[in-house]
Design an enzyme around this catalytic site. Structure first.
Site, short mmCIF file in Angstrom:
data_model
loop_
_atom_site.label_atom_id
_atom_site.label_comp_id
_atom_site.label_asym_id
_atom_site.label_seq_id
_atom_site.Cartn_x
_atom_site.Cartn_y
_atom_site.Cartn_z
N GLN A 75 0.82 -1.21 0.00
CA GLN A 75 0.00 0.00 0.00
C GLN A 75 0.86 1.26 0.00
O GLN A 75 1.67 1.44 0.90
CB GLN A 75 -0.89 -0.02 1.24
CG GLN A 75 -1.83 1.16 1.35
CD GLN A 75 -2.59 1.17 2.68
OE1 GLN A 75 -2.08 0.71 3.70
NE2 GLN A 75 -3.81 1.69 2.67
N GLY A 76 0.67 2.12 -0.99
CA GLY A 76 1.43 3.38 -1.06
C GLY A 76 0.56 4.57 -0.72
O GLY A 76 0.10 5.29 -1.61
N TYR A 77 0.32 4.74 0.56
CA TYR A 77 -0.52 5.86 1.02
C TYR A 77 0.33 6.92 1.74
O TYR A 77 0.54 8.00 1.24
CB TYR A 77 -1.60 5.34 1.99
CG TYR A 77 -2.90 4.92 1.34
CD1 TYR A 77 -2.93 4.38 0.07
CD2 TYR A 77 -4.11 5.07 2.02
CE1 TYR A 77 -4.13 3.99 -0.52
CE2 TYR A 77 -5.31 4.69 1.44
CZ TYR A 77 -5.32 4.15 0.17
OH TYR A 77 -6.50 3.78 -0.39
N SER A 78 0.82 6.56 2.96
CA SER A 78 1.52 7.54 3.80
C SER A 78 2.78 8.06 3.14
O SER A 78 3.44 7.35 2.37
CB SER A 78 1.93 6.90 5.13
OG SER A 78 0.81 6.51 5.85
N GLU A 128 -10.31 -1.44 5.22
CA GLU A 128 -9.10 -1.65 6.01
C GLU A 128 -9.49 -1.87 7.47
O GLU A 128 -8.82 -2.55 8.22
CB GLU A 128 -8.18 -0.42 5.89
CG GLU A 128 -6.86 -0.59 6.62
CD GLU A 128 -5.94 0.63 6.51
OE1 GLU A 128 -6.32 1.61 5.85
OE2 GLU A 128 -4.85 0.58 7.09
N SER A 180 -4.70 7.47 13.05
CA SER A 180 -4.38 7.32 14.48
C SER A 180 -5.66 7.44 15.32
O SER A 180 -6.69 7.92 14.85
CB SER A 180 -3.39 8.40 14.91
OG SER A 180 -4.03 9.67 14.88
N ASN A 181 -5.57 7.01 16.57
CA ASN A 181 -6.75 7.10 17.44
C ASN A 181 -7.22 8.56 17.60
O ASN A 181 -8.41 8.81 17.76
CB ASN A 181 -6.45 6.47 18.80
CG ASN A 181 -6.46 4.95 18.72
OD1 ASN A 181 -6.48 4.38 17.63
ND2 ASN A 181 -6.45 4.28 19.87
N GLU A 182 -6.26 9.49 17.53
CA GLU A 182 -6.65 10.91 17.62
C GLU A 182 -7.51 11.29 16.41
O GLU A 182 -8.49 12.03 16.54
CB GLU A 182 -5.39 11.80 17.66
CG GLU A 182 -4.61 11.70 18.97
CD GLU A 182 -3.76 10.44 19.09
OE1 GLU A 182 -3.61 9.70 18.09
OE2 GLU A 182 -3.24 10.18 20.19
#
Lengths: 371, 399
Positions: free
Chosen positions: B126-129, B244, B382-384
């Site tokens: 996966q090329g996301y971040s 996901e 993230s959870n945030e």
């Protein structure tokens, strides 16, 4: 009441901080972490030359310090820089035991410890003992004036480097201590690296033969001195953890100030601001608990141990908070081995695995308070 | 409301159990249980075993060759697989890319790529971040410029899980730099053997190599590798994220972790008694077990709703938060339970170095897993970010 450091301690603290800022950056530390030896001989000699090891021993033992706040000052700086060299094991634990209870012949070793020429290890914990100080199954068997030690010691820090071991063994219904040269027949070592740096080993004692002169205490009477020296080591380790927490928070502050997401620095998000405020608040509690513990090292046994358990229990809780939150507030970058915080956070978290964790000290604090 | 399994469910569970006992090699299960790094061959073996049984594409529609399991079946598989220490199914092709292709891809793309995902011929990553685009994914900078029949791609992706094994990567790339952030992004399939693609390892804090950086320098990608429409990639990316999160609660993993902690806590000495009798430790364990019991039902409710056509929305974010908290707490308890034996560095990087790492409680790399799983509250939003999503939808305003 006076919470200021003496001039001498402040100087020691400043000198050590400058030395480590100069010699112990992330690249250097990562190289040391990856080395087979697990610590740097050069750094070790440097620390000895600065008088860091001498500061951990009293004048009577050839040093120039040895008080609770000497320990705290030195270890806070070591922790701030994430130092993995075995100062705690050689000087405070094993060296501290020799100073506290060794014969005058045994105490002659201290000079070379202070000079940085001798490494020591304390072989006490066993596979079944976890954190309990009085759970020793290794036995000392005396026949015709010769002593034989048989048993296994677990996760003995600095074992491979040690020139001498202080070994605990059961005898006469209690625990005794012996000073054992590392090359004694029957003593074998299986070493491994530790996740937060440095090395340890499983040490097997297979009928290790010792003369009576190896004895450090009267037979079966060592537990009180072990407990007293463990208290000093716990102060050292809490100070180290406090220094590491300060570094973790500093790195996190800097990162939140520079890392941009959604067009603004992370530091401008209130959800993160409040968590940073909480970390800073808890760190003040940790510092205060450490001062309580260091200031009661000379108190009577119950008073001393109550403060040790109170502080170590708090450090368990606060250390986990700071270790985990500093990683979480960074995000992925803090998950990488080469980033400074990764090592620092591991030091902080893994500190809960020596000298009793949060739950163990909570239980102990309750028992000591009821006494 | 009926919380028990039907006759059919129980029969299905027996089928899963017999499949696992037949196909899951003990030495592979042992590696999974002890948290040792799996080789590419280990993962390919499990992929192929499931494919042969028709159980690989569990949530694909039947028309694409999927098993089209219902919510209960998926839950049963997850629970049994975790209990048996089966490897997790590598999700990138199967449960991330495939749903996007099925919904937005052309017939040609589906006909070509889906069978290759099932057979294992292609290993997707996966090329996301990107280094500057983590939680704020839409700020990504990797750009693709159209030149004739190709896009020319330049930029850098990061946190590419198992990219070292992959031959294909699906990427979010910027195709319109002048558009508003979310509107200039396209979804591109890139062959990693193309000149100009370079994979560099990232070593994580537990010493493992599971993520990578992927660099693109003037990489030529044929235009038929564009999925859907140009500049509509953000829509597809968001659709993918809902998939996901399908297994995001990690109930199976947590259930397995809970039984490990209990086993160890009964065996470990604490103050002359089993650790399980330390009231403080026991209370920690009881609290997380209570959470897990509720989480398991929360998870089932959401899978059932999604299966009935209800799009997983805010509840997926909630599941992700709670699921990561429960799992991380259990990882903490295992590490805590083994006391000083949590300190040895049992990383896979040390394997073969002839240094046996003591493991008297037979838990494998518990500390490594604790540190490694700090990631689960960071990745996939993230959870945030999950809390921002919940707050934005519920309270409105700027999140």
């Amino acid at each position: 009441m006076n919470f200021n450091l003496t001039e001498e301690r402040q100087m020691l603290s400043d000198t050590l901080r400058r030395f480590l800022a100069d010699k112990y950056d992330t690249d250097r530390r990562n190289k040391i972490l990856e080395s087979d030896q697990g610590y740097s001989t050069e750094i070790w000699s440097g620390l000895a030359e600065l008088g860091v090891i001498g500061a951990l021993f009293s004048e009577g033992d050839g040093g120039f310090g040895g008080g609770g706040f000497d320990i705290a000052v030195v270890f806070e700086e070591l922790g701030r820089a994430g130092v993995v060299e075995p100062v705690l094991d050689t000087a405070v634990l094993a060296g501290g035991l020799i100073a506290a209870t060794g014969s005058s012949a045994q105490k002659e070793l201290i000079e070379s410890v202070i000079g940085g020429e001798t490494q020591l290890a304390f072989a006490h914990g066993e596979p079944q003992s976890r954190y309990d100080l009085d759970n020793v199954q290794t036995v000392a068997d005396t026949q015709d004036g010769a002593i034989a030690l048989t048993g296994r010691k677990a996760v003995v820090m600095n074992a491979e480097a040690a020139d001498h071991f202080v070994v605990s063994a059961s005898e006469a219904g209690g625990i005794s201590l012996f000073l054992v040269p590392a090359d004694t027949d029957g003593l074998s070592i299986q070493g491994y690296p530790l996740i937060s740096g440095g090395r340890a080993a499983e040490v097997t004692l297979d009928g290790v033969k010792l003369p009576e002169t190896a004895r450090m205490t009267e037979a079966g009477k060592a537990l009180p001195v072990i407990e007293a020296v463990m208290a000093r080591a716990t102060v050292a380790q809490m100070a180290e953890t406090l220094g590491a927490m300060e570094t973790a928070v500093r790195i996190t502050q800097e990162y939140l100030g520079t890392r941009q997401q959604f067009g603004r620095p992370l530091a401008t998000f209130q959800a993160l601001q409040h968590r940073m405020a909480e970390m800073l608040t808890e760190m003040q509690q940790a510092r205060s608990a450490l001062i309580n513990a260091a200031g009661h090292l000379e108190a009577d046994r119950n008073e001393r141990e109550r403060h040790i358990s109170a502080a170590k229990g708090l450090f368990g809780r606060i250390g986990r908070l700071i270790g985990e939150e500093s990683i979480q507030m960074h995000g992925g970058i803090a998950m990488t081995q080469e980033y400074e915080l990764a090592h620092i956070a591991k030091r902080i978290i893994m500190a809960d695995h020596r000298f009793g964790d949060e739950d163990w000290h909570l239980e102990r604090f309750l028992a000591l308070s009821a006494a | 409301m009926d919380l028990s399994y039907s006759e059919e469910d129980l029969a299905f569970r027996d089928e899963v159990r017999s499949f696992l006992s037949e196909k899951l090699k003990p030495e592979l299960a042992e590696k999974v249980r002890l948290g040792r790094g799996l080789t590419k061959e280990d993962m390919e073996y499990w992929h192929s075993a499931l494919n042969s049984r028709g159980w690989l594409a569990q949530n694909w529609p039947k028309e694409f060759g999927g098993a089209e399991w219902n919510a209960v079946q998926r839950h049963i598989y997850e629970e049994e697989a975790a209990r048996a220490d089966a490897p997790r199914i590598v999700p990138f092709g199967l449960s991330m890319l495939a749903p996007v292709l099925q919904k937005f891809g052309s017939k040609e793309q589906n006909d070509y790529w889906l069978p290759r995902i099932l057979s294992g011929e292609d290993w997707w990553c996966q090329g996301y971040s990107e280094p500057g685009a983590g939680s704020d994914l839409a700020s990504l900078k990797t750009k693709a410029v159209r030149e004739g029949d190709h896009y020319i791609v330049n930029g850098q992706k990061t946190w590419t899980t198992l990219g070292q094994h992959a031959n294909m990567i699906f990427c979010l790339v910027r195709t319109d730099p002048s558009a508003k952030q979310q509107e200039g992004i396209s979804f591109l399939l890139i062959d990693m053997d193309t000149p100009g693609v370079e994979v560099r390892p990232i070593i994580l804090l537990d010493g493992t190599h599971e993520v990578n950086e992927v660099w693109f320098t003037d990489v030529k990608v044929p235009v038929e590798n564009l999925v859907g429409e140009e500049n509509k990639g953000w829509t597809y990316a968001k659709y993918l994220l809902t998939h996901e999160r399908a297994n995001i609660a990690g109930v199976g993993f947590s259930t397995a972790a809970l039984s490990t902690v209990k086993r160890v806590a009964k065996a470990v000495n604490d103050n002359g008694k089993p650790l399980m009798q330390n009231p403080h430790f026991a209370a920690r364990l009881a609290k997380v077990e209570m959470e897990l019991m509720a989480l398991s039902t929360f998870n089932m409710r959401m899978i059932a709703a999604a299966g009935a056509g209800g799009a997983p929305g805010l509840e997926a974010s909630m599941l992700k938060i709670k699921g990561s908290e429960v799992r991380q707490e259990l990882n903490d308890l295992t590490r805590r339970a083994i006391g000083p034996y949590a300190m040895p560095f049992a990383s896979e990087a040390l394997e073969g170095s002839n240094q046996p790492i003591p493991d008297p409680f037979d838990v494998g790399d518990a500390t490594g897993e604790y540190f490694n799983n700090r990631k689960i509250s960071i990745f996939g939003g993230s959870n945030e970010i999950q809390k921002n999503i919940i707050a934005k939808v519920t309270l409105g305003g700027r999140a």
